[in-house]
Design an enzyme around this catalytic site. Structure first.
Site, PDB file in Angstrom:
ATOM      1  N   HIS A 140      51.341  11.634   0.728  1.00  0.00           N
ATOM      2  CA  HIS A 140      50.083  11.336   1.433  1.00  0.00           C
ATOM      3  C   HIS A 140      49.848   9.829   1.288  1.00  0.00           C
ATOM      4  CE1 HIS A 140      45.696  11.307   2.004  1.00  0.00           C
ATOM      5  NE2 HIS A 140      45.796  12.520   2.504  1.00  0.00           N
ATOM      6  N   ASP A 192      50.684  13.817  -8.083  1.00  0.00           N
ATOM      7  CA  ASP A 192      49.564  13.995  -7.152  1.00  0.00           C
ATOM      8  C   ASP A 192      49.370  15.506  -7.012  1.00  0.00           C
ATOM      9  OD1 ASP A 192      48.018  14.536  -4.945  1.00  0.00           O
ATOM     10  OD2 ASP A 192      48.941  13.020  -3.655  1.00  0.00           O
ATOM     11  N   GLN A 240      47.055  19.095  -3.741  1.00  0.00           N
ATOM     12  CA  GLN A 240      47.297  20.388  -3.089  1.00  0.00           C
ATOM     13  C   GLN A 240      47.702  21.469  -4.088  1.00  0.00           C
ATOM     14  OE1 GLN A 240      46.601  21.106   0.017  1.00  0.00           O
ATOM     15  NE2 GLN A 240      46.145  19.031   0.660  1.00  0.00           N
ATOM     16  N   LYS A 276      38.883  20.164  -2.712  1.00  0.00           N
ATOM     17  CA  LYS A 276      39.907  21.086  -2.199  1.00  0.00           C
ATOM     18  C   LYS A 276      39.977  22.351  -3.052  1.00  0.00           C
ATOM     19  CE  LYS A 276      42.808  17.302  -0.548  1.00  0.00           C
ATOM     20  NZ  LYS A 276      42.701  17.286   0.908  1.00  0.00           N
ATOM     21  N   CYS A 295      47.835  12.143   7.339  1.00  0.00           N
ATOM     22  CA  CYS A 295      47.944  11.006   6.401  1.00  0.00           C
ATOM     23  C   CYS A 295      49.343  10.923   5.803  1.00  0.00           C
ATOM     24  CB  CYS A 295      46.896  11.100   5.283  1.00  0.00           C
ATOM     25  SG  CYS A 295      45.227  10.960   5.865  1.00  0.00           S
TER      26      CYS A 295
END
Ligand code: PLP
Length: 413
Positions: A123, A200, A203, A226, A366
């Site tokens: 991203h 990261d 998600q 999220k 993104c």
């Protein structure tokens, strides 16, 4: 299906509304999740009962507010199995967490010629901060390629690491394709060459069990919005000694110990990185999101999402003129499915889906470098969470047929 999604749905007030006269089918949780009543109530309860600034108050409201916020920090630590709440720095979101590492750690510890390694899946949030670092410090930014399915090639990753690699920063799960990364292997690879590993988790964390100690990662970034929490709260997990070694990113109230006219000393970690008045209610309500997810059980949630993803892949795979990106095995991906319909712009796909009450995301997600790798300008993306049901997939299938019918996909003229 073991997970009672239809029951969970009743906890989310947004599903009481209609979109274009149809029941809402929300397939955009990879962008942001919906919020259950418990989180909305925790947010409003903060402002109804406790609203006060934290850290400097000795009155009851300030003490209660601070307690609620520190409870959220402790729950975040438990959720990702961090050793202590002090490993968790409150930030606004994943983007801020990555930038905090770039400013607080990398700008202090890296020099010209050092290398930061990312993957082709990233991203922009885990790419642009490193581009800025490369520009300002002469650090070299390199990338691990992915295969045609968007999977990280571990052999290529091994080749990409050099003695100059100081940081491997990678997503645990691709937001564009849903592919799951070999997190532990990449962390080990980084460590074997003396580099640090930043994961990261934007998600991954909302959907799959996270154990920073089992991974051994040095940093983990994730966003509350999220994972059922309000927007405006997220976390950077960091190993204690690394956080201790870092400079503050923002200066101001709350992050100092003592201030003279011309210099200051820093507060203890993690407060050193938390300057200024935060999003108080969002921070306090984060804990309710963790409570909700823990009550669901992440194993049951994963099984539910895997089943729905398999169904989505089945629907898309059965349609001529549809390209699906990423691996077709739902075990290799999270609940995110990107696709294109021959000759139809993803924005048109999104609009026709919306006319059926179905929210999907369209565009480059993104991830422009990844889109170039896949030789597309963008995709349509459906993503599932705990409130999605098999009926949602059926409505999705009908919307897909509507797009194909409207644009006469597969019909010879
Ligand atoms: N990383 C990944 C993999 C994401 O999916 C996202 C958001 O979609 C981000 C980073 C950025 O998250 P935020 O906008 O919450 O900072």
């Amino acid at each position: 299906m073991a997970f009672a999604a239809a029951k969970a749905r009743a906890d989310f007030p947004v599903f009481n509304r209609r979109v274009k006269g149809k029941p809402l089918v929300y397939l955009d949780s990879a962008a942001t999740s919906q919020k259950p009543w418990s989180v909305i109530k925790a947010l409003t309860a903060y402002y109804e009962r406790q609203n006060a600034n934290i850290h400097r108050g000795v009155h009851t409201l300030a003490e209660e507010g601070e307690r609620a916020i520190e409870e959220s920090r402790a729950k975040a630590a438990r959720f990702v199995n961090a050793p202590k709440p002090e490993n968790m720095v409150f930030v606004r979101n994943t983007t801020e967490a990555v930038n905090l590492v770039a400013h607080g750690w990398a700008r202090k510890h890296l020099k010209a010629g050092d290398e930061v390694l990312v993957t082709e899946l990233e991203h922009h949030s885990n790419l642009v901060p490193w581009q800025l670092l490369a520009r300002d410090k002469g650090v070299r930014l390199r990338q691990i390629p992915v295969d045609d399915q968007g999977r990280i090639d571990l052999e290529a990753a091994r080749k990409a690491v050099t003695p100059k690699t100081r940081l491997v920063a990678f997503t645990a799960m691709s937001n564009a394709l849903g592919t799951l990364s070999p997190v532990k292997e990449l962390v080990d690879l980084a460590h074997r060459s003396g580099a640090l590993a930043l994961v990261d988790g934007a998600q991954w964390v909302p959907h799959l069990k996270t154990d920073v100690q089992a991974w051994g990662c040095d940093f983990l970034a994730f966003s509350g919005h999220k994972m059922l929490a309000p927007a405006g709260v997220g976390f950077l997990y960091g190993k204690a000694e690394l956080l201790e070694s870092m400079d503050p990113f923002l200066g101001g109230g709350g992050m100092i110990q003592e201030v003279w006219f011309d210099r200051s000393t820093w507060n203890t970690v993690p407060h050193r990185f938390e300057a200024g008045t935060p999003s108080l209610g969002d921070y306090a309500a984060f804990g309710a999101a963790v409570d909700y997810l823990e009550a669901c059980g992440l194993d049951a949630l994963r099984a539910h999402e895997e089943a729905l993803t398999g169904k989505l892949l089945g629907v898309l795979g059965a349609e001529a003129g549809v390209t699906v990106y990423g691996p077709l095995d739902p075990k290799l991906r999270g609940g995110v499915v990107s696709f294109n319909i021959e000759g139809v712009h993803p924005h048109d796909v999104g609009q026709i889906f919306d006319s059926e009450g179905v929210a999907i995301r369209v565009g480059h997600h993104c991830c422009q470098p990844l889109m170039r790798r896949l030789q597309t300008g963008g995709t349509a993306r459906a993503s599932v969470y705990l409130y999605n049901t098999e009926e949602d997939v059926e409505v999705f299938a009908r919307a897909l047929k509507k797009v194909k019918g409207f644009f006469k996909v597969g019909v010879k003229s």
